[in-house]
Structure formats: C-alpha cells, structure tokens
Design a protein around this motif. Structure first.
Motif, PDB file in Angstrom:
ATOM      1  N   LEU A  94      -5.424   9.662  -7.593  1.00  0.00           N
ATOM      2  CA  LEU A  94      -4.179  10.218  -8.080  1.00  0.00           C
ATOM      3  C   LEU A  94      -3.367  10.716  -6.708  1.00  0.00           C
ATOM      4  O   LEU A  94      -2.262  10.635  -6.318  1.00  0.00           O
ATOM      5  N   GLU A  95      -4.390  11.634  -5.881  1.00  0.00           N
ATOM      6  CA  GLU A  95      -3.930  12.102  -4.629  1.00  0.00           C
ATOM      7  C   GLU A  95      -3.432  11.091  -3.816  1.00  0.00           C
ATOM      8  O   GLU A  95      -2.547  11.453  -2.951  1.00  0.00           O
ATOM      9  N   MET A  96      -4.111   9.714  -3.872  1.00  0.00           N
ATOM     10  CA  MET A  96      -3.630   8.631  -2.834  1.00  0.00           C
ATOM     11  C   MET A  96      -2.396   7.941  -3.355  1.00  0.00           C
ATOM     12  O   MET A  96      -1.352   7.646  -2.656  1.00  0.00           O
ATOM     13  N   VAL A  97      -2.328   7.649  -4.744  1.00  0.00           N
ATOM     14  CA  VAL A  97      -1.318   6.632  -5.072  1.00  0.00           C
ATOM     15  C   VAL A  97      -0.611   7.282  -6.209  1.00  0.00           C
ATOM     16  O   VAL A  97       0.495   6.749  -6.748  1.00  0.00           O
ATOM     17  N   GLY A  98      -1.085   8.543  -6.791  1.00  0.00           N
ATOM     18  CA  GLY A  98      -0.470   9.169  -7.768  1.00  0.00           C
ATOM     19  C   GLY A  98       1.067   9.766  -7.675  1.00  0.00           C
ATOM     20  O   GLY A  98       1.581  10.150  -8.738  1.00  0.00           O
ATOM     21  N   GLU A  99       1.515  10.068  -6.544  1.00  0.00           N
ATOM     22  CA  GLU A  99       2.661  10.659  -6.302  1.00  0.00           C
ATOM     23  C   GLU A  99       3.958   9.674  -6.780  1.00  0.00           C
ATOM     24  O   GLU A  99       3.768   8.593  -6.746  1.00  0.00           O
ATOM     25  N   ARG A 100       5.144  10.303  -7.005  1.00  0.00           N
ATOM     26  CA  ARG A 100       6.246   9.488  -7.742  1.00  0.00           C
ATOM     27  C   ARG A 100       6.552   8.311  -6.619  1.00  0.00           C
ATOM     28  O   ARG A 100       6.676   8.750  -5.583  1.00  0.00           O
ATOM     29  N   TRP A 101       6.620   7.251  -7.229  1.00  0.00           N
ATOM     30  CA  TRP A 101       7.202   5.988  -6.610  1.00  0.00           C
ATOM     31  C   TRP A 101       5.853   5.251  -5.853  1.00  0.00           C
ATOM     32  O   TRP A 101       5.941   4.134  -5.550  1.00  0.00           O
ATOM     33  N   GLY A 102       4.493   5.882  -5.684  1.00  0.00           N
ATOM     34  CA  GLY A 102       3.504   5.418  -4.822  1.00  0.00           C
ATOM     35  C   GLY A 102       3.236   4.140  -5.528  1.00  0.00           C
ATOM     36  O   GLY A 102       2.974   3.065  -4.763  1.00  0.00           O
ATOM     37  N   LEU A 103       2.864   4.118  -6.778  1.00  0.00           N
ATOM     38  CA  LEU A 103       2.514   2.737  -7.498  1.00  0.00           C
ATOM     39  C   LEU A 103       3.512   1.952  -7.572  1.00  0.00           C
ATOM     40  O   LEU A 103       3.069   0.433  -7.814  1.00  0.00           O
ATOM     41  N   GLU A 129      14.476   8.623   2.400  1.00  0.00           N
ATOM     42  CA  GLU A 129      13.532   9.656   2.968  1.00  0.00           C
ATOM     43  C   GLU A 129      12.150   9.588   2.166  1.00  0.00           C
ATOM     44  O   GLU A 129      11.107   9.582   2.652  1.00  0.00           O
ATOM     45  N   THR A 130      12.251   9.495   0.950  1.00  0.00           N
ATOM     46  CA  THR A 130      11.142   9.420   0.071  1.00  0.00           C
ATOM     47  C   THR A 130      10.455   8.378   0.435  1.00  0.00           C
ATOM     48  O   THR A 130       8.930   8.318   0.398  1.00  0.00           O
ATOM     49  N   LEU A 131      10.869   7.029   0.256  1.00  0.00           N
ATOM     50  CA  LEU A 131      10.199   5.879   0.650  1.00  0.00           C
ATOM     51  C   LEU A 131       9.435   5.932   2.039  1.00  0.00           C
ATOM     52  O   LEU A 131       8.265   5.621   1.978  1.00  0.00           O
ATOM     53  N   THR A 132      10.270   6.594   2.993  1.00  0.00           N
ATOM     54  CA  THR A 132       9.424   6.887   4.266  1.00  0.00           C
ATOM     55  C   THR A 132       8.236   7.604   4.162  1.00  0.00           C
ATOM     56  O   THR A 132       6.949   7.186   4.881  1.00  0.00           O
ATOM     57  N   VAL A 133       8.249   8.846   3.406  1.00  0.00           N
ATOM     58  CA  VAL A 133       7.214   9.736   3.194  1.00  0.00           C
ATOM     59  C   VAL A 133       6.041   9.012   2.572  1.00  0.00           C
ATOM     60  O   VAL A 133       4.774   9.016   3.017  1.00  0.00           O
ATOM     61  N   ARG A 134       6.311   8.289   1.450  1.00  0.00           N
ATOM     62  CA  ARG A 134       5.357   7.482   0.737  1.00  0.00           C
ATOM     63  C   ARG A 134       4.557   6.534   1.437  1.00  0.00           C
ATOM     64  O   ARG A 134       3.305   6.211   1.337  1.00  0.00           O
ATOM     65  N   LEU A 135       5.254   5.775   2.316  1.00  0.00           N
ATOM     66  CA  LEU A 135       4.776   4.941   2.974  1.00  0.00           C
ATOM     67  C   LEU A 135       3.593   5.412   4.081  1.00  0.00           C
ATOM     68  O   LEU A 135       2.533   4.896   4.533  1.00  0.00           O
ATOM     69  N   HIS A 140      -1.892   6.490   5.411  1.00  0.00           N
ATOM     70  CA  HIS A 140      -2.946   7.550   6.083  1.00  0.00           C
ATOM     71  C   HIS A 140      -4.152   7.532   4.961  1.00  0.00           C
ATOM     72  O   HIS A 140      -5.281   7.672   5.083  1.00  0.00           O
ATOM     73  N   ALA A 141      -3.770   6.977   3.632  1.00  0.00           N
ATOM     74  CA  ALA A 141      -5.089   6.802   2.708  1.00  0.00           C
ATOM     75  C   ALA A 141      -5.612   5.507   2.840  1.00  0.00           C
ATOM     76  O   ALA A 141      -6.500   5.047   1.946  1.00  0.00           O
ATOM     77  N   VAL A 144      -2.108   0.940   2.683  1.00  0.00           N
ATOM     78  CA  VAL A 144      -0.878   0.118   3.068  1.00  0.00           C
ATOM     79  C   VAL A 144      -1.187   0.246   4.678  1.00  0.00           C
ATOM     80  O   VAL A 144      -1.722   1.052   5.222  1.00  0.00           O
ATOM     81  N   ARG A 145      -0.659  -0.984   5.222  1.00  0.00           N
ATOM     82  CA  ARG A 145      -0.985  -1.070   6.791  1.00  0.00           C
ATOM     83  C   ARG A 145       0.404  -1.514   7.134  1.00  0.00           C
ATOM     84  O   ARG A 145       1.216  -2.224   6.554  1.00  0.00           O
ATOM     85  N   ARG A 146       0.805  -1.202   8.422  1.00  0.00           N
ATOM     86  CA  ARG A 146       2.060  -1.558   9.016  1.00  0.00           C
ATOM     87  C   ARG A 146       1.860  -2.511  10.258  1.00  0.00           C
ATOM     88  O   ARG A 146       0.870  -2.112  10.866  1.00  0.00           O
ATOM     89  N   ARG A 147       2.579  -3.707  10.361  1.00  0.00           N
ATOM     90  CA  ARG A 147       2.159  -4.675  11.473  1.00  0.00           C
ATOM     91  C   ARG A 147       3.537  -5.084  11.996  1.00  0.00           C
ATOM     92  O   ARG A 147       4.544  -5.123  11.226  1.00  0.00           O
TER      93      ARG A 147
END
Length: 304
Positions: A94-103, A129-135, A140-141, A144-147
């Motif tokens: 829940l700490e990794m994916v349980g924040e609002r919008w994460g899943l 802004e929330t999307l950027t923070v969640r990504l 970090h968890a 997801v990875r960025r490439r």
C-alpha cells in the motif's frame, strides 16, 4: 530539510524536529538521561541547534550519541511519506501503490508503454502535478521505469515513455482480482464518471471467464462512441487491445447497454430485436459474448 520551515531542538529528553505542520520528538535512551547534553551550558535544560550542519555537529557532537537517529528518521518518514510503520507485506504494498491514482497508472500501463501526454489523456481528471509525483514514487518503488521512446512505439524519439518493470507487471493478477471485486458494486455511471479505452480493456479482462470460452475462436470489435477496442478469443485465451479488428467475426455497438448486458440484466436477443443493441455478424456470437464476459453485481452494494 528546508531551513526556513524546520527546526531541531536537543534537550535532556531527546531530539525534537518541528515543522509548520507537525512536531516529532524522539526520546533519548534511558542510560543517557543522567548526563549532560553536549553543546548546552551546565545547568541549562535545553539548547536550540543551529540549522547549519557543520555548526550542528560542532555544538552537539554526533547525534547518535544523543538519540537513536534511525528512530527519528523512521518516525519522520512515517509522517511525511505515508508510511504505515508496520512490518507487513500488505502495508508495504500500500505504501508503494496505494496512494490515490497509483493503481490506475499501473492499470493503464498494462496495455503498454505510454508517454506522459498519453497517461494524461487516459486519466483526464488526474491533476498533472499529481501524475508527475505518482510516477516518481512508482519509479522509486521499482514498479515503473522511464526510458527513451523508440520509433516502433509510435512516440517522438526525444519523449520518454513509462512502462512497468518485471516487478510491477506482477501486480496484474492483484489488479484484475481487485477490479473484479469492485465491479460488483458498479451501478449506472455517475454524472462525473468517465470511461476510457484503458478502463474498458481492464473491464473485459476482469469479466472474462476462460472456462466459458473453451473451444471458441472468435474476434470481437466493440464500438463505444468514439472509442473502438477489440477482443480475440482462442480456445479460452483472451487478448484485448485498442482499435478496430479487421475481419472481426462480430462488431458490437452496445451504446449505454454494455454494463447491463454483462451483468445479465438484459437479454441480448431481445435487445437486438428491439434495436437498442446493434451488431454486425452472427447473433449467436453475441450470446456467447455475454456468457464469456460477465459479472454479477451484489444487490446490496450497487449504487452505494
């Protein structure tokens, strides 16, 4: 820490970290309480530690000799990063994916890598802004990875794309089961609800019953207003994607009836006969469709 907003105070009882929104105190080990806090004058109960890190160490010495610094940091993380402070697999998940919008970000990435604009289009009510923070949190968890994008992805070469890691992809079964559980409480869409291609792809995957599709090989194309998606079934195995399906065995235009059809509330033959359900192809495949893609709402939960 932001020097304008944070202060640290050391006294005989331990260390206090204070911010604009909360105050955290960690007590010293009992064996230390009889001594004098480094950096305070004899007979002085407390001293205010300067913000400058070098001055801090010069005045009070290593914090480890004053208080359990790891305990301070752990408690600070609990408050500022949403940690539950429990050694538990569910708590960590829940700490990794349980924040609002994460899943929902994870759900949309199940359909393939996406650029930031594509993620925004798929989650239109999510603040940018929330999307950027969640990504950033999901990166970090390790979920997801960025490439850099590639021409085959259909993105600009300079625009990064986001995708699930192997670890993140292991969430699929959990997300499908959670979606299936939540579907039981779905009534009619609320005025503020939006339907996206990604949510419909997940809906088909969630409601799919492979045992009902044994022996069937068929291609379905669903047209939902401006959205078009397709489902291929090969002897109990499903693949779903966005876009039309050339040579589809059945083209379905259900209008607002799709949920009711999948919930078994409307008979497809009657809907075809009265014109509320439009199809192109064999009507028998529509009957199979609602047998294969089905869920049963919980009456006491619908509309709650």
């Amino acid at each position: 820490m932001n020097e304008a907003r944070w202060r640290m105070v050391v006294d005989p009882e331990g260390v206090t970290i204070a911010g604009d929104r909360f105050r955290l105190t960690a007590t010293r080990p009992s064996r230390e309480r009889a001594g004098t806090v480094p950096g305070t004058a004899p007979g002085t109960a407390s001293g205010t530690v300067p913000d400058d890190a070098d001055a801090l160490l010069a005045e009070i010495g290593p914090l480890g000799s004053v208080v359990d610094l790891e305990g301070v940091l752990s408690e600070l993380q609990t408050v500022t990063r949403g940690s539950y402070g429990q050694f538990c697999g569910l708590s960590r998940a829940l700490e990794m994916v349980g924040e609002r919008w994460g899943l929902l970000i994870v759900r949309d990435l199940f359909t393939g890598p996406k650029s930031l604009p594509e993620l925004r289009r798929g989650l239109p009510r999510m603040p940018a802004e929330t999307l950027t923070v969640r990504l950033r949190e999901l990166e970090h968890a390790g979920v997801v990875r960025r490439r850099a994008s590639e021409p085959v992805d259909g993105h600009d070469a300079d625009a990064p794309v986001y995708e699930l890691t192997e670890y993140g992809g292991q969430l699929e079964r959990a997300v499908v089961e959670l979606s299936r559980w939540g579907a039981r409480s779905l009534g009619e869409p609320r005025p503020e609800d939006v339907v996206t291609v990604n949510s419909m792809i997940m809906a088909l995957r969630t409601t799919f019953h492979p045992e009902a599709a044994r022996g069937l090989t068929a291609g379905y194309e669903l047209r939902l207003g401006e959205m078009v998606l397709h489902a291929r079934i090969e002897d109990g195995v499903l693949s779903v994607g966005e876009g039309a399906l050339p040579g589809a065995d059945l083209v379905v235009e259900p209008g607002p009836l799709l949920r009711a059809l999948m919930a078994g509330e409307i008979d497809p033959a009657e809907a075809i006969e009265n014109g509320t359900l439009r199809i192109t192809g064999d009507p028998a495949l529509m009957t199979r469709f609602v047998e294969i893609f089905t869920f049963r709402p919980e009456p006491s939960l619908v509309g709650s």
